[in-house]
Design a protein around this motif. Structure first.
Motif, PDB file in Angstrom:
ATOM      1  N   THR A   1      -0.843   4.682   1.686  1.00  0.00           N
ATOM      2  CA  THR A   1      -1.460   5.175   0.629  1.00  0.00           C
ATOM      3  C   THR A   1      -2.962   4.809   0.600  1.00  0.00           C
ATOM      4  O   THR A   1      -3.383   3.592   0.669  1.00  0.00           O
TER       5      THR A   1
ATOM      6  N   PRO B   1       3.887   3.236  -0.675  1.00  0.00           N
ATOM      7  CA  PRO B   1       3.922   3.488   0.624  1.00  0.00           C
ATOM      8  C   PRO B   1       2.574   2.720   1.058  1.00  0.00           C
ATOM      9  O   PRO B   1       1.324   3.014   0.706  1.00  0.00           O
TER      10      PRO B   1
ATOM     11  N   TYR C   1      -1.568   8.700  -9.342  1.00  0.00           N
ATOM     12  CA  TYR C   1      -0.900   8.527  -7.870  1.00  0.00           C
ATOM     13  C   TYR C   1      -0.496  10.013  -7.340  1.00  0.00           C
ATOM     14  O   TYR C   1       0.457  10.674  -8.128  1.00  0.00           O
TER      15      TYR C   1
ATOM     16  N   HIS D   1      -0.100  10.667  -0.766  1.00  0.00           N
ATOM     17  CA  HIS D   1      -0.205   9.324  -0.766  1.00  0.00           C
ATOM     18  C   HIS D   1      -1.797   9.128  -1.181  1.00  0.00           C
ATOM     19  O   HIS D   1      -2.434   8.244  -0.330  1.00  0.00           O
TER      20      HIS D   1
END
Length: 211
Positions: free
Chosen positions: A189, A186, A143, A148
């Motif tokens: 993303t 979030p 990630y 994002h």
């Protein structure tokens, strides 16, 4: 914020998504799940004038790493990275599914292992390692919090989730990991899975019938 460029290719016998993620300015690049067709990947890297720094494997199944030997041949200094709990699986042709699916034994050793929560800085921007077991014991998602972007292998798909009927699989672990470690990211993303199309966390929260 560092600008990243993503190139995707669908490779191998089960149409696996391979991604290159590059720093637009420096051309430093990570290759995520080089499924197959090593010559094609090397040619693409050379054509784009990329600078390969690491190979990130989301898990140890054969269809996500068949091109690693060719890439290591072309770029001997490149580092192969995998979640630590999938190391033994990757070495075992039965557990990594190469023998059952292709009839040929394939195994691989990695240069470095990572654990849940570990943060890497390979491209000049932070990348967080998020372990979600269930498809395999050491399934690792990568990630990029500033951008994002999530590369999650065979964990969460557009409208679906990964299989749990392979050696080391666990449906309970997979669903718990997705809910507690991925769906909390979030909502904007972007999710780049190991198969099929990209999606977003927001879309999967709203539409994924498995969740």
């Amino acid at each position: 914020m560092v600008d990243l460029n993503i190139i995707s290719a669908v490779l191998g016998p089960v149409s696996t998504n391979c991604y290159t993620v590059s720093n637009v300015q420096t051309k430093d690049t990570v290759i995520i799940d080089p499924a197959d067709s090593g010559d094609h990947l090397v040619a693409m890297i050379e054509d784009q004038v990329l600078v390969p720094k690491a190979i990130l494997l989301t898990h140890g199944h054969f269809d996500h790493c068949m091109a690693v030997p060719r890439l290591k041949e072309a770029y001997p200094e490149i580092e192969v990275i995998l979640g630590k709990d999938d190391v033994e699986l990757l070495k075992d042709p039965m557990r990594n599914l190469s023998l059952p699916f292709t009839g040929e034994a394939f195994s691989l050793e990695v240069d470095r292992t990572v654990e849940n929560g570990e943060v890497l800085d390979i491209l000049g921007t932070k990348m967080q390692c998020i372990q979600v077991p269930g498809h395999t014991p050491g399934g690792m998602c990568y990630y990029f919090p500033e951008q994002h972007l999530l590369f999650d292998g065979d964990t969460l798909f557009a409208g679906s989730v990964g299989r749990t009927d392979f050696p080391g699989g666990s449906q309970d672990a997979l669903m718990s990991g997705i809910r507690n470690r991925l769906l909390t990211l979030p909502e904007e993303t972007l999710v780049f899975p190991g198969h099929d199309r990209a999606t977003t966390i927001e879309r999967e929260i709203a539409e994924n019938m498995y969740l």
